[in-house]
Write a protein that holds these residues in place. Structure first.
Motif, PDB file in Angstrom:
ATOM      1  N   GLY A  86      -3.117  10.191  49.625  1.00 19.38           N
ATOM      2  CA  GLY A  86      -2.202   9.237  49.017  1.00 19.38           C
ATOM      3  C   GLY A  86      -0.772   9.691  49.177  1.00 19.38           C
ATOM      4  N   ASN A  87       0.145   8.892  48.639  1.00 18.00           N
ATOM      5  CA  ASN A  87       1.567   9.198  48.759  1.00 18.00           C
ATOM      6  C   ASN A  87       2.057   9.904  47.508  1.00 18.00           C
ATOM      7  N   GLY A  88       3.191  10.592  47.654  1.00 19.60           N
ATOM      8  CA  GLY A  88       3.825  11.211  46.509  1.00 19.60           C
ATOM      9  C   GLY A  88       3.215  12.549  46.134  1.00 19.60           C
ATOM     10  N   LYS A  89       3.700  13.050  44.989  1.00 18.79           N
ATOM     11  CA  LYS A  89       3.259  14.343  44.493  1.00 18.79           C
ATOM     12  C   LYS A  89       2.868  14.228  43.024  1.00 18.79           C
TER      13      LYS A  89
ATOM     14  N   PRO B  91       1.593  17.873  46.727  1.00 20.69           N
ATOM     15  CA  PRO B  91       1.412  16.609  47.457  1.00 20.69           C
ATOM     16  C   PRO B  91      -0.020  16.106  47.328  1.00 20.69           C
ATOM     17  N   ARG B  92      -0.165  14.799  47.148  1.00 20.05           N
ATOM     18  CA  ARG B  92      -1.497  14.215  47.002  1.00 20.05           C
ATOM     19  C   ARG B  92      -2.206  14.212  48.357  1.00 20.05           C
TER      20      ARG B  92
END
Length: 377
Positions: free
Chosen positions: A324-327, A320-321
């Motif tokens: 920030g969002n997402g991976k 996971p970042r």
């Protein structure tokens, strides 16, 4: 030794504005001041260098001349008599006392006032498993720090006892000392020798803290570690550091992260890397295999003719970042294993297979012999 560039000394750009220069100076002066680093000659030299740089760069006229002429200056140079003597801490800095007071709550020359003093920042080294760092967790840590004495509530005096104002410094925490030198009478300001800068005389010390006003306490606290932290990163917990003095704010707790290596995964930023072993039959014919991730395994089909060390990307299965969002992604490298200790029957089957090939099945081999033929034709 050649002087360092003044902008380099303060760690600022040559186009830095006055506020940036002043902010950089305050941070460096606080870190390297002799009172903070007693007996450290290197810190003392850095402190002199920092003040010399600030003396020039904070003055528009001197800065303009420095930018044009460098250290030599138009009239004898900077820091060598042309713009003040930087050999000591007590004088010649032009406005330095005010800045020093803002930073340390005291005056130049090592004196300190009885005003509020911020607490020190505390460091805690926290070791995490690979999964804890990547996915986030909560950790209980044992933190030892000073806290306000519950008996005297920070005064340092026994409850009900009398606290007198220091008659030597009249409660300021500073005393002025006049010295006769070859250059005349010089007045210096230093920490009051009687009250040690507190401005107060305690007649009956607190029995619990022995007049310190604070006690050493060990407490367990829970720290939330965000998903995506990595080796060397620092989690700052505001106000959880050392106790401030005389109403000053507490320092911060700086948690330095150390991550244990993983047996399967390697990490680069938000991306993960893994080697997946394949038999040479799976590589040749293709195969669907469960690939380990930080969560549940995911199915991935290796295509027919997968080559050794060929890399494939599985989107969104990384770390996971942190901000920030997402991976990130998971990169899978095919590690094709050649079998050992074959039976005679297996060897004959392979010889039969090899005899049935035309050479077109091996692109690298065909390309090599084509290039070899061209080289000697």
């Amino acid at each position: 030794m050649a002087k360092r560039d003044y902008y380099e000394v303060l760690g600022v750009d040559k186009n830095a504005d006055d506020a940036t220069i002043k902010r950089a100076y305050r941070q460096l002066a606080k870190k390297n001041h002799p009172d903070v680093n007693p007996g450290d000659k290197d810190a003392e030299e850095r402190f002199k260098e920092i003040n010399e740089a600030y003396q020039v760069l904070s003055d528009p006229q001197k800065r303009a001349q420095y930018d044009q002429f460098g250290h030599e200056g138009p009239q004898g140079g900077f820091g060598q008599g042309g713009y003040g003597d930087f050999s000591g801490f007590g004088g010649g800095f032009g406005g330095f006392d005010d800045i020093f007071s803002t930073i340390f709550g005291g005056a130049a020359g090592g004196a300190r006032s009885n005003g509020p003093v911020p607490g020190d920042d505390l460091r805690y080294d926290l070791t995490l498993t690979f999964e804890e760092a990547a996915l986030g967790c909560e950790k209980d840590i044992n933190l030892v720090r000073d806290e306000e004495c519950p008996t005297c509530h920070g005064t340092g005096a026994a409850p009900g006892s009398k606290v007198d104002t220091c008659s030597t410094c009249n409660g300021t925490g500073q005393e002025r000392v006049i010295s006769n030198t070859p250059f005349g009478r010089i007045q210096n300001v230093r920490t009051c020798s009687r009250c040690r800068g507190t401005g107060k005389i305690i007649t009956e010390p607190c029995p619990k803290c022995k007049s310190r006003g604070k006690v050493r306490v060990s407490k367990r606290r829970t720290v939330k570690v965000p998903a995506g932290v990595d080796n060397g990163q620092v989690i700052t917990v505001r106000g959880a550091g050392g106790l401030g003095e005389r109403g000053g704010p507490a320092g911060d707790l700086l948690i330095v992260i150390s991550v244990r290596p993983h047996k399967l995964f390697k990490r680069e930023g938000d991306n993960l890397f893994i080697e997946m072993p394949l038999t040479f039959v799976q590589a040749a014919l293709g195969a669907e295999i469960d690939i380990p991730t930080l969560g549940k395994p995911v199915k991935f089909r290796f295509p027919e003719g997968t080559q050794p060390e060929q890399q494939f990307c599985i989107r969104g299965e990384g770390v996971p970042r942190l901000r920030g969002n997402g991976k990130g992604d998971l990169y899978v490298t095919a590690s094709v294993e050649i079998p050992k200790k074959l039976t005679e029957k297996q060897k004959n089957l392979l010889r039969e297979f090899e005899g049935s090939t035309t050479g077109n099945q091996y692109e690298k081999k065909k390309s090599f012999f084509d290039r070899l033929k061209d080289a000697f034709s």
